[in-house]
Scaffold this motif. Sequence first.
Motif, PDB file in Angstrom:
ATOM      1  N   PRO A 102       0.840  -1.208   0.000  1.00 45.13           N
ATOM      2  CA  PRO A 102       0.000   0.000   0.000  1.00 45.13           C
ATOM      3  C   PRO A 102       0.873   1.255   0.000  1.00 45.13           C
ATOM      4  O   PRO A 102       1.883   1.329   0.698  1.00 45.13           O
ATOM      5  CB  PRO A 102      -0.813  -0.133   1.302  1.00 45.13           C
ATOM      6  N   GLY A 103       0.491   2.212  -0.787  1.00 47.92           N
ATOM      7  CA  GLY A 103       1.263   3.441  -0.882  1.00 47.92           C
ATOM      8  C   GLY A 103       2.268   3.462  -2.010  1.00 47.92           C
ATOM      9  O   GLY A 103       2.836   4.520  -2.314  1.00 47.92           O
ATOM     10  N   GLU A 104       2.538   2.302  -2.628  1.00 47.40           N
ATOM     11  CA  GLU A 104       3.457   2.269  -3.773  1.00 47.40           C
ATOM     12  C   GLU A 104       2.826   3.037  -4.938  1.00 47.40           C
ATOM     13  O   GLU A 104       1.609   2.963  -5.155  1.00 47.40           O
ATOM     14  CB  GLU A 104       3.730   0.830  -4.201  1.00 47.40           C
ATOM     15  N   PRO A 105       3.620   3.772  -5.702  1.00 47.29           N
ATOM     16  CA  PRO A 105       3.079   4.522  -6.855  1.00 47.29           C
ATOM     17  C   PRO A 105       2.726   3.580  -8.001  1.00 47.29           C
ATOM     18  O   PRO A 105       3.505   3.387  -8.934  1.00 47.29           O
ATOM     19  CB  PRO A 105       4.214   5.478  -7.217  1.00 47.29           C
ATOM     20  N   THR A 106       1.548   2.990  -7.929  1.00 52.73           N
ATOM     21  CA  THR A 106       1.176   1.985  -8.932  1.00 52.73           C
ATOM     22  C   THR A 106       1.031   2.581 -10.328  1.00 52.73           C
ATOM     23  O   THR A 106       1.282   1.891 -11.314  1.00 52.73           O
ATOM     24  CB  THR A 106      -0.145   1.300  -8.531  1.00 52.73           C
ATOM     25  N   ALA A 107       0.616   3.829 -10.416  1.00 52.42           N
ATOM     26  CA  ALA A 107       0.483   4.439 -11.747  1.00 52.42           C
ATOM     27  C   ALA A 107       1.846   4.501 -12.433  1.00 52.42           C
ATOM     28  O   ALA A 107       1.966   4.186 -13.623  1.00 52.42           O
ATOM     29  CB  ALA A 107      -0.122   5.833 -11.624  1.00 52.42           C
ATOM     30  N   ARG A 108       2.864   4.912 -11.684  1.00 49.54           N
ATOM     31  CA  ARG A 108       4.208   4.974 -12.264  1.00 49.54           C
ATOM     32  C   ARG A 108       4.707   3.587 -12.619  1.00 49.54           C
ATOM     33  O   ARG A 108       5.252   3.368 -13.708  1.00 49.54           O
ATOM     34  CB  ARG A 108       5.160   5.665 -11.279  1.00 49.54           C
ATOM     35  N   PHE A 109       4.507   2.625 -11.714  1.00 52.04           N
ATOM     36  CA  PHE A 109       4.977   1.265 -11.968  1.00 52.04           C
ATOM     37  C   PHE A 109       4.297   0.670 -13.202  1.00 52.04           C
ATOM     38  O   PHE A 109       4.960   0.135 -14.104  1.00 52.04           O
ATOM     39  CB  PHE A 109       4.708   0.393 -10.748  1.00 52.04           C
ATOM     40  N   LEU A 110       2.978   0.758 -13.261  1.00 52.77           N
ATOM     41  CA  LEU A 110       2.252   0.140 -14.370  1.00 52.77           C
ATOM     42  C   LEU A 110       2.460   0.891 -15.681  1.00 52.77           C
ATOM     43  O   LEU A 110       2.422   0.286 -16.758  1.00 52.77           O
ATOM     44  CB  LEU A 110       0.762   0.057 -14.035  1.00 52.77           C
ATOM     45  N   SER A 111       2.711   2.191 -15.616  1.00 49.57           N
ATOM     46  CA  SER A 111       3.017   2.918 -16.859  1.00 49.57           C
ATOM     47  C   SER A 111       4.360   2.472 -17.419  1.00 49.57           C
ATOM     48  O   SER A 111       4.510   2.295 -18.634  1.00 49.57           O
ATOM     49  CB  SER A 111       3.018   4.427 -16.605  1.00 49.57           C
ATOM     50  N   PHE A 112       5.358   2.249 -16.548  1.00 48.27           N
ATOM     51  CA  PHE A 112       6.630   1.700 -17.004  1.00 48.27           C
ATOM     52  C   PHE A 112       6.423   0.300 -17.595  1.00 48.27           C
ATOM     53  O   PHE A 112       7.011  -0.053 -18.619  1.00 48.27           O
ATOM     54  CB  PHE A 112       7.627   1.624 -15.849  1.00 48.27           C
ATOM     55  N   LEU A 113       5.586  -0.489 -16.927  1.00 45.37           N
ATOM     56  CA  LEU A 113       5.339  -1.859 -17.385  1.00 45.37           C
ATOM     57  C   LEU A 113       4.652  -1.860 -18.750  1.00 45.37           C
ATOM     58  O   LEU A 113       4.992  -2.652 -19.639  1.00 45.37           O
ATOM     59  CB  LEU A 113       4.484  -2.604 -16.358  1.00 45.37           C
ATOM     60  N   MET A 138      13.844   1.204 -27.109  1.00 41.39           N
ATOM     61  CA  MET A 138      12.819   1.542 -26.135  1.00 41.39           C
ATOM     62  C   MET A 138      12.752   0.512 -25.010  1.00 41.39           C
ATOM     63  O   MET A 138      12.500   0.853 -23.857  1.00 41.39           O
ATOM     64  CB  MET A 138      11.455   1.652 -26.828  1.00 41.39           C
ATOM     65  N   THR A 139      13.000  -0.763 -25.333  1.00 37.49           N
ATOM     66  CA  THR A 139      12.997  -1.774 -24.282  1.00 37.49           C
ATOM     67  C   THR A 139      14.128  -1.531 -23.285  1.00 37.49           C
ATOM     68  O   THR A 139      13.957  -1.749 -22.073  1.00 37.49           O
ATOM     69  CB  THR A 139      13.135  -3.197 -24.866  1.00 37.49           C
ATOM     70  N   SER A 140      15.276  -1.089 -23.765  1.00 36.43           N
ATOM     71  CA  SER A 140      16.388  -0.800 -22.850  1.00 36.43           C
ATOM     72  C   SER A 140      16.023   0.330 -21.896  1.00 36.43           C
ATOM     73  O   SER A 140      16.305   0.265 -20.691  1.00 36.43           O
ATOM     74  CB  SER A 140      17.647  -0.444 -23.643  1.00 36.43           C
ATOM     75  N   LEU A 141      15.387   1.366 -22.423  1.00 35.79           N
ATOM     76  CA  LEU A 141      14.991   2.486 -21.568  1.00 35.79           C
ATOM     77  C   LEU A 141      13.902   2.075 -20.582  1.00 35.79           C
ATOM     78  O   LEU A 141      13.939   2.448 -19.402  1.00 35.79           O
ATOM     79  CB  LEU A 141      14.511   3.657 -22.442  1.00 35.79           C
ATOM     80  N   ALA A 142      12.915   1.303 -21.074  1.00 32.26           N
ATOM     81  CA  ALA A 142      11.835   0.877 -20.185  1.00 32.26           C
ATOM     82  C   ALA A 142      12.353  -0.048 -19.085  1.00 32.26           C
ATOM     83  O   ALA A 142      11.932   0.045 -17.927  1.00 32.26           O
ATOM     84  CB  ALA A 142      10.738   0.185 -20.995  1.00 32.26           C
ATOM     85  N   SER A 143      13.265  -0.956 -19.435  1.00 34.20           N
ATOM     86  CA  SER A 143      13.820  -1.854 -18.413  1.00 34.20           C
ATOM     87  C   SER A 143      14.642  -1.068 -17.396  1.00 34.20           C
ATOM     88  O   SER A 143      14.654  -1.405 -16.208  1.00 34.20           O
ATOM     89  CB  SER A 143      14.676  -2.937 -19.069  1.00 34.20           C
ATOM     90  N   PHE A 144      15.314  -0.027 -17.840  1.00 32.15           N
ATOM     91  CA  PHE A 144      16.058   0.841 -16.917  1.00 32.15           C
ATOM     92  C   PHE A 144      15.107   1.452 -15.879  1.00 32.15           C
ATOM     93  O   PHE A 144      15.404   1.475 -14.674  1.00 32.15           O
ATOM     94  CB  PHE A 144      16.762   1.939 -17.710  1.00 32.15           C
ATOM     95  N   LEU A 145      13.960   1.917 -16.336  1.00 37.44           N
ATOM     96  CA  LEU A 145      12.987   2.506 -15.423  1.00 37.44           C
ATOM     97  C   LEU A 145      12.400   1.463 -14.475  1.00 37.44           C
ATOM     98  O   LEU A 145      12.179   1.736 -13.292  1.00 37.44           O
ATOM     99  CB  LEU A 145      11.868   3.180 -16.226  1.00 37.44           C
ATOM    100  N   LEU A 146      12.140   0.260 -14.990  1.00 32.69           N
ATOM    101  CA  LEU A 146      11.542  -0.773 -14.158  1.00 32.69           C
ATOM    102  C   LEU A 146      12.528  -1.330 -13.134  1.00 32.69           C
ATOM    103  O   LEU A 146      12.190  -1.522 -11.963  1.00 32.69           O
ATOM    104  CB  LEU A 146      11.017  -1.907 -15.044  1.00 32.69           C
ATOM    105  N   ILE A 147      13.757  -1.602 -13.578  1.00 37.08           N
ATOM    106  CA  ILE A 147      14.753  -2.142 -12.643  1.00 37.08           C
ATOM    107  C   ILE A 147      15.068  -1.130 -11.544  1.00 37.08           C
ATOM    108  O   ILE A 147      15.251  -1.487 -10.382  1.00 37.08           O
ATOM    109  CB  ILE A 147      16.022  -2.552 -13.403  1.00 37.08           C
ATOM    110  N   GLY A 148      15.098   0.130 -11.892  1.00 38.02           N
ATOM    111  CA  GLY A 148      15.361   1.174 -10.908  1.00 38.02           C
ATOM    112  C   GLY A 148      14.108   1.755 -10.291  1.00 38.02           C
ATOM    113  O   GLY A 148      14.140   2.887  -9.779  1.00 38.02           O
ATOM    114  N   PHE A 149      13.006   0.998 -10.315  1.00 37.34           N
ATOM    115  CA  PHE A 149      11.734   1.526  -9.798  1.00 37.34           C
ATOM    116  C   PHE A 149      11.859   1.956  -8.342  1.00 37.34           C
ATOM    117  O   PHE A 149      11.391   3.019  -7.946  1.00 37.34           O
ATOM    118  CB  PHE A 149      10.639   0.470  -9.961  1.00 37.34           C
ATOM    119  N   TRP A 150      12.476   1.105  -7.524  1.00 33.75           N
ATOM    120  CA  TRP A 150      12.726   1.493  -6.126  1.00 33.75           C
ATOM    121  C   TRP A 150      13.999   2.318  -6.099  1.00 33.75           C
ATOM    122  O   TRP A 150      15.076   1.854  -5.710  1.00 33.75           O
ATOM    123  CB  TRP A 150      12.860   0.240  -5.256  1.00 33.75           C
TER     124      TRP A 150
END
Length: 937
Positions: A102-113, A138-150
């Motif tokens: 609870p409290g995790e920024p799900t919009a940011r996480f799911l938009s990256f996903l 684009m996959t490299s950039l998206a994976s960068f955002l997802l791996i560094g989500f926290w």
Amino acid sequence: MILLFLLLAPFVAVVALMATRDASRRLHVTIAAAASAGGLAALLSQAGAALSGRMPMVTIAWLPTLGLDLALWLDPLALLFAGLILGIGLLVVVYAHGYLKPGEPTARFLSFLMLFQGAMVGIALSRNVLLMLVFWEMTSLASFLLIGFWRDKAEARQGARMALTVTGGGGLALIAGMVLLGKAAGSYDLATILTRADAVQASPLYPAILILVLAGAFTKSAQFPFHFWLPHAMAAPTPVSAYLHSATMVKAGVFLLARLWPVLAGTEWWFGIVTVAGLATMLFGAGVALFRHDLKAILAYSTISQLGLMVMLLGFGTGAAVSAAVFHIVNHAAFKAALFMHAGIVDHETGTRDLRRLGGLAAIMPLTATLGVLAAAAMAGLPPLGGFISKEMMLEESAHTLLAGQALLVPMLATLAALLSAAYSLRYAVALHFGERRTGDVAAPHDPGVLLLAPPAMLAMLALGLGLLPMTLAGPLVAAASAAVTGGAAPDLHLALWHGINPALLMSAGAVAAAVLLLACYRPVAALAARVPAPDAKRLFDAAIARLVATLRRLSGALHVASLQRYLAVLFAVALTLGIEAAVRHGIAAGDRPTTSASPVAIVAWFALVAATVAVVAADRRRYLALIFISVIGLVMALAFIHLSAPDLALTQIAVEVVTILLMLLALHLLPGRPPRLSAPPRRLHDGAIAAAGGLGVGWLAWAMMTRPERPGISRFHWDNSYSGGGGTNVVNVTLVDFRAFDTLGEIIVLGIAGLAIYALLEPAARGVAGRRLREWRSNDRHSPERHPMMFVMATRLLLPLALLVGSYVFLRGHNQPGGGFIAALIFSIAILLQYLASGFDWTDQRRKFGEHALIGAGVLIAAATGLGSLVFGAPFLSSSFGYFHLPLIGEFELATAMLFDLGVACVVMGAVLMALAQLAQIAQRAAKAEAAEEPS
């Protein structure tokens, strides 16, 4: 249109998620799940056509002269990968709903996903290799955002940087390889390239193409020695790991090898490099996975090993090996996604992933344990699961493969890899779920809710079904996808648990039996392995990056000294050298075209131009006077344009001169009146020689071009088609907003970046050393007793609406008469700039209703949206449309979509000018406040 929906649905979800980022998690999950489910339904509606050979296709012209089109297709291979991406993506979204705290920024996480999902779908559907490269990066950039989500965790940030560095570097190599591939094949259309294997492999570029393409594929799919980034990507949330390891990212490299198999495979180069790399990766990953204790680390290294297995099979170069690889892609996606979700459940419920602190979970988490054991058994290749069948197929193909002339080398190493794979899989299943219970120091575990259990349960059931009913569930798809990979007929495929007693079965049984024995004496073997010195890939990577940064810093320090003079001298010297080399090689001779006698007025203007130029050089330390001479040069140039019948250029020149001079006058207020001389006489002679040589060279080039006979060129095309094709009689404006609109779009983007650079450079100018210098200079200034003269204030306020009206008129008539968005924006800027000069920054800024940043951004978006709008109607990017309409009292008038593009140009130009103006005014204001604060009270 269905293919476009497949491609765009995830990206639309990204926009929707960002627009609703403050809404509930339920809405965020609904948006992401709807995009994945809708895409999956659309994909299944086209599955019959793709499997029957009637491949759905769509082609939209984008940049046809560069060979880049928005070309999509859905062949069986694309169907397979897109199905995995969307199907597992849907399950990951549901799983993430229950996993994230609870409290995790799900919009940011799911938009990256969703961005990640859209990029992967784009790779699968691309029928143009250049378009595939766009999605690849684009996959490299998206994976960068997802791996560094926290991003608050250091390991997440470092894992993201490492993944981007390795896969991004491989992506650069792939770009070069794809460009060379298109050159060798004579086309960038994938369907065409796949039919020209003979031409490509006979080309002298083939070795370079192969190595560059394999570099891109190997880095993305974590093949040895580029494997080390993948374990560190485990810092990402578990839903990301499940998605990245099963259906996306790492599978992109395998997909690329499969997609280009018909044109690159079948050579000794291919077999030697791909087979050896895959075999080495399979062994290395399995060996390391066996001795890891973190659950996700075990699964990460097992992914490396399993990817090596697929790559090795594709390297064998036979149709049967391709079928084995394709079927294992499906199996691996099912059991690996289930295993990562299972590891996430264990971590979620117990608070740890350390296998040494876990055990006996079957008694307290029976449902979770059942799923984990099923998925681990599939990874170990045990019957009756699908992993057993694909492992048997792999061993069968390895038994018939010779490497370095040795018939036993590949089957022995493949069996060893199967042994290690069974060992780490059985260790994961047995040590975690059975045996001694070691959960006393962790949270009290229990089976989670349906959101966490349902996705891995479906995947585990799929892994079981692929073993019990392989031909029913996967046979047609695997056969069709294998045929798409090989470029031939569908192979004779028979997927079954039992093929009789054969070498593959004996090798498999021996590997499992040896794995059981190895686990029985695991502790002494692990202790022995721990004493074996092994290089730490992360430490090597960090050391290499540190050395690279240090080397580049030394090189930068040697080359980039704080001297604008030196930069300009080197730049002009290099340009001059290249020009002389070209002139010597090709010659630049003047033509015999008759010249026109100069009028007395032109001669006087020329002398004024020369005199003003010399005066600028002579008055270099008297900045205000030099600025006056510069304005004379601009005025003479504008008069020359008028004389040569170029009213658009004349208007632009005058407007630019006014804006430039006013901005520079403001800048002079922040500079000392008489700066020190910065260069000695020898340096000035050196610079003068370079300048004189450059000027003479450009002058001779202009003379040579103008005295040559007129030849038909592209300018004639613009003259002939300006009205009929662009709907305007002003050829200059039609060229800028229609014929050469893509160039203009690039230019306004650069202009916007320049405006932002001005902001970044001037923002700290009133602080630190720069601020102290500024206050020293200001203390020596003598300010006018009347800071805002009443006559000037009233005149500028009366001129403001008039200038805005003139600017609007110039903007509206620009398509048919001199004018347009660029000139109109400069007129608007002059009107507002005069308000700043007359009434001061505070008065003007309080009445400003829009920001410069927003204006630049809006301009670029409007121009880009105008170009994208043409794609909706099947026209090339940035094509314009126009029509003539009649209204009573007004008469006939024209409306053109190019006007919207011109509006974007105007917004960017005005934003960039106002950005410079506002920053200069703010610097003076901040300096005055700082000066007042420093005065004693």
